[in-house]
Design a protein around this motif. Structure first.
Motif, PDB file in Angstrom:
ATOM      1  N   UNK A 163      24.336 -35.315  31.703  1.00 10.78           N
ATOM      2  CA  UNK A 163      24.312 -36.427  32.855  1.00 10.78           C
ATOM      3  C   UNK A 163      22.760 -36.298  33.329  1.00 10.78           C
ATOM      4  N   UNK A 164      22.088 -35.592  32.579  1.00 10.92           N
ATOM      5  CA  UNK A 164      20.648 -35.229  33.315  1.00 10.92           C
ATOM      6  C   UNK A 164      20.094 -36.780  33.156  1.00 10.92           C
ATOM      7  N   UNK A 165      19.117 -37.026  34.115  1.00  8.07           N
ATOM      8  CA  UNK A 165      18.635 -38.264  34.336  1.00  8.07           C
ATOM      9  C   UNK A 165      17.138 -37.985  34.003  1.00  8.07           C
ATOM     10  N   UNK A 166      15.990 -38.704  34.369  1.00  8.03           N
ATOM     11  CA  UNK A 166      14.639 -38.771  33.710  1.00  8.03           C
ATOM     12  C   UNK A 166      13.711 -38.061  34.781  1.00  8.03           C
ATOM     13  N   UNK A 167      12.860 -37.120  34.317  1.00  7.48           N
ATOM     14  CA  UNK A 167      11.858 -36.492  35.149  1.00  7.48           C
ATOM     15  C   UNK A 167      10.959 -35.887  34.358  1.00  7.48           C
ATOM     16  N   UNK A 168       9.497 -35.910  34.486  1.00  5.90           N
ATOM     17  CA  UNK A 168       8.611 -35.013  33.718  1.00  5.90           C
ATOM     18  C   UNK A 168       9.112 -33.692  33.580  1.00  5.90           C
ATOM     19  N   UNK A 169       9.545 -32.986  34.832  1.00  4.37           N
ATOM     20  CA  UNK A 169       9.898 -31.612  34.935  1.00  4.37           C
ATOM     21  C   UNK A 169      11.416 -31.738  34.723  1.00  4.37           C
ATOM     22  N   UNK A 170      11.783 -31.950  33.107  1.00  3.55           N
ATOM     23  CA  UNK A 170      13.071 -32.173  32.686  1.00  3.55           C
ATOM     24  C   UNK A 170      14.148 -31.976  33.571  1.00  3.55           C
ATOM     25  N   UNK A 171      14.379 -30.597  33.658  1.00  5.76           N
ATOM     26  CA  UNK A 171      15.591 -30.110  34.254  1.00  5.76           C
ATOM     27  C   UNK A 171      15.785 -30.577  36.012  1.00  5.76           C
ATOM     28  N   UNK A 172      14.364 -30.928  36.608  1.00  7.28           N
ATOM     29  CA  UNK A 172      14.441 -31.304  37.764  1.00  7.28           C
ATOM     30  C   UNK A 172      15.434 -32.563  37.785  1.00  7.28           C
ATOM     31  N   UNK A 173      15.907 -33.354  36.943  1.00 14.92           N
ATOM     32  CA  UNK A 173      16.485 -34.522  37.104  1.00 14.92           C
ATOM     33  C   UNK A 173      18.003 -34.189  36.900  1.00 14.92           C
ATOM     34  N   UNK A 174      18.345 -32.837  36.649  1.00 14.10           N
ATOM     35  CA  UNK A 174      20.122 -32.588  36.690  1.00 14.10           C
ATOM     36  C   UNK A 174      20.506 -33.292  37.924  1.00 14.10           C
ATOM     37  N   UNK A 175      21.916 -33.623  37.796  1.00 13.49           N
ATOM     38  CA  UNK A 175      22.727 -34.017  39.006  1.00 13.49           C
ATOM     39  C   UNK A 175      23.037 -32.818  39.852  1.00 13.49           C
ATOM     40  N   UNK A 176      23.243 -33.101  41.000  1.00 15.22           N
ATOM     41  CA  UNK A 176      23.816 -31.710  41.672  1.00 15.22           C
ATOM     42  C   UNK A 176      22.590 -30.897  42.491  1.00 15.22           C
ATOM     43  N   UNK A 177      23.152 -29.917  43.067  1.00 12.67           N
ATOM     44  CA  UNK A 177      21.920 -28.789  43.561  1.00 12.67           C
ATOM     45  C   UNK A 177      21.731 -27.889  42.717  1.00 12.67           C
ATOM     46  N   UNK A 178      20.329 -27.583  42.952  1.00 12.57           N
ATOM     47  CA  UNK A 178      19.863 -26.354  41.996  1.00 12.57           C
ATOM     48  C   UNK A 178      19.521 -25.202  43.065  1.00 12.57           C
ATOM     49  N   UNK A 179      20.055 -23.911  42.510  1.00 14.94           N
ATOM     50  CA  UNK A 179      20.133 -22.665  43.329  1.00 14.94           C
ATOM     51  C   UNK A 179      18.776 -21.972  42.738  1.00 14.94           C
ATOM     52  N   UNK A 180      17.931 -21.381  43.944  1.00 16.13           N
ATOM     53  CA  UNK A 180      16.903 -20.373  43.196  1.00 16.13           C
ATOM     54  C   UNK A 180      17.166 -19.115  43.790  1.00 16.13           C
ATOM     55  N   UNK A 181      17.327 -18.260  42.663  1.00 20.92           N
ATOM     56  CA  UNK A 181      17.807 -16.806  43.011  1.00 20.92           C
ATOM     57  C   UNK A 181      16.569 -15.988  43.247  1.00 20.92           C
ATOM     58  N   UNK A 182      16.644 -15.113  44.202  1.00 23.20           N
ATOM     59  CA  UNK A 182      15.510 -14.326  44.669  1.00 23.20           C
ATOM     60  C   UNK A 182      15.326 -13.062  43.654  1.00 23.20           C
ATOM     61  N   UNK A 183      16.241 -12.686  42.782  1.00 21.65           N
ATOM     62  CA  UNK A 183      16.106 -11.661  41.928  1.00 21.65           C
ATOM     63  C   UNK A 183      15.111 -12.032  40.644  1.00 21.65           C
ATOM     64  N   UNK A 184      14.295 -11.102  39.997  1.00 20.47           N
ATOM     65  CA  UNK A 184      13.498 -11.274  39.005  1.00 20.47           C
ATOM     66  C   UNK A 184      14.197 -10.926  37.680  1.00 20.47           C
ATOM     67  N   UNK A 185      14.170 -11.833  37.002  1.00 17.24           N
ATOM     68  CA  UNK A 185      15.107 -11.451  35.760  1.00 17.24           C
ATOM     69  C   UNK A 185      14.152 -11.064  34.442  1.00 17.24           C
ATOM     70  N   UNK A 186      12.857 -11.170  34.537  1.00 19.57           N
ATOM     71  CA  UNK A 186      12.183 -10.848  33.639  1.00 19.57           C
ATOM     72  C   UNK A 186      10.801 -11.282  33.655  1.00 19.57           C
ATOM     73  N   UNK A 187      10.027 -11.357  32.563  1.00 19.87           N
ATOM     74  CA  UNK A 187       8.496 -11.908  32.468  1.00 19.87           C
ATOM     75  C   UNK A 187       8.659 -13.238  31.807  1.00 19.87           C
ATOM     76  N   UNK A 188       7.629 -14.079  32.265  1.00 19.30           N
ATOM     77  CA  UNK A 188       7.299 -15.241  31.161  1.00 19.30           C
ATOM     78  C   UNK A 188       6.271 -14.950  30.384  1.00 19.30           C
ATOM     79  N   UNK A 189       6.621 -14.732  29.230  1.00 19.23           N
ATOM     80  CA  UNK A 189       5.231 -14.205  28.217  1.00 19.23           C
ATOM     81  C   UNK A 189       4.837 -15.526  27.439  1.00 19.23           C
ATOM     82  N   UNK A 190       4.329 -16.640  28.146  1.00 20.36           N
ATOM     83  CA  UNK A 190       3.700 -17.639  27.911  1.00 20.36           C
ATOM     84  C   UNK A 190       2.302 -17.524  27.345  1.00 20.36           C
TER      85      UNK A 190
END
Length: 234
Positions: free
Chosen positions: A112-139
């Motif tokens: 049901x995702x809408x439109x946004x440049x940051x794609x997942x920001x267009x999800x319906x409903x609320x988004x939770x941001x956990x404080x736990x670190x799950x890893x490293x982003x190796x970009x």
């Protein structure tokens, strides 16, 4: 054994195979993989079609999960929550926030995702941001990938976070990206950050141009024009 399905979504990341194996070892289960799909929104939506459960873990192709991440402790999403994002450590500037983070996401929300440049920001409903670190982003796996990360993230932060982040928080993150000096290819990430801010100032309200942030061919061409074909190949 996790009660959630898991998917690694990769495109052209040089370390994707190794990080996929790492994810499988850490989660202790079979992780599905979707690779090389053109179009970021299409790729995310296809993830919903390769899983068997409503809630599943989703990792980017450059995400290095922490060896001690305890998947058995992960709680399902509550009612009205479409996604939870864990923090990752940024290897070039030390920031720890949701950029490139592991996600627990609803299959129905992706459909049901809408439109946004940051794609997942267009999800319906609320988004939770956990404080736990799950890893490293190796970009920072090549000059191009490091530059692309800085360019895209800082263009979106400079334009205004689609997750509703306060301007002060965005500004501090942009400054950290622009001063990246640790880890491999940090100067390219810093250059990308500065160039992304300049791009946002010029094209933030030109939706057709700003959508180029999700076009891999355009990004490679822009990087090559500024930094040379040899750096792209690296």
């Amino acid at each position: 054994m996790t009660i959630f399905d898991a998917v690694l979504l990769s495109y052209d990341e040089p370390m994707a195979d190794a990080l996929y194996s790492r994810l499988q070892r850490t989660l202790g289960s079979s992780v599905k993989r979707l690779h090389g799909v053109h179009g970021m929104r299409r790729a995310y939506r296809l993830c919903a079609e390769v899983v068997d459960r409503e809630q599943f873990l989703l990792a980017d192709g450059d995400f290095a999960i922490a060896a001690d991440f305890d998947v058995a402790a992960v709680e399902p999403l509550g009612e009205g929550v479409s996604m939870r994002v864990w923090q990752t450590v940024n290897p070039v500037n030390g920031l720890a926030y949701g950029y490139g983070g592991l996600k627990l996401i609803r299959r129905s929300a992706l459909r049901e995702m809408g439109q946004a440049v940051d794609v997942l920001a267009a999800l319906p409903g609320r988004i939770e941001f956990a404080q736990q670190i799950a890893g490293v982003t190796r970009f920072n796996q090549s000059p191009f990938h490091a530059w692309k990360a800085g360019f895209r993230e800082c263009a979106m932060l400079a334009r205004g976070s689609e997750y509703g982040m306060a301007d002060d928080g965005s500004r501090l993150r942009v400054e950290a990206w622009a001063n990246s000096r640790n880890g491999e290819f940090a100067p390219y990430a810093a250059a990308g950050a500065r160039e992304g801010v300049a791009f946002a100032r010029e094209f933030a309200r030109a939706s057709g141009r700003f959508d180029h942030l999700n076009d891999p061919t355009w990004l490679r061409a822009r990087f090559a024009a500024a930094h040379g074909d040899q750096a792209v190949a690296g």
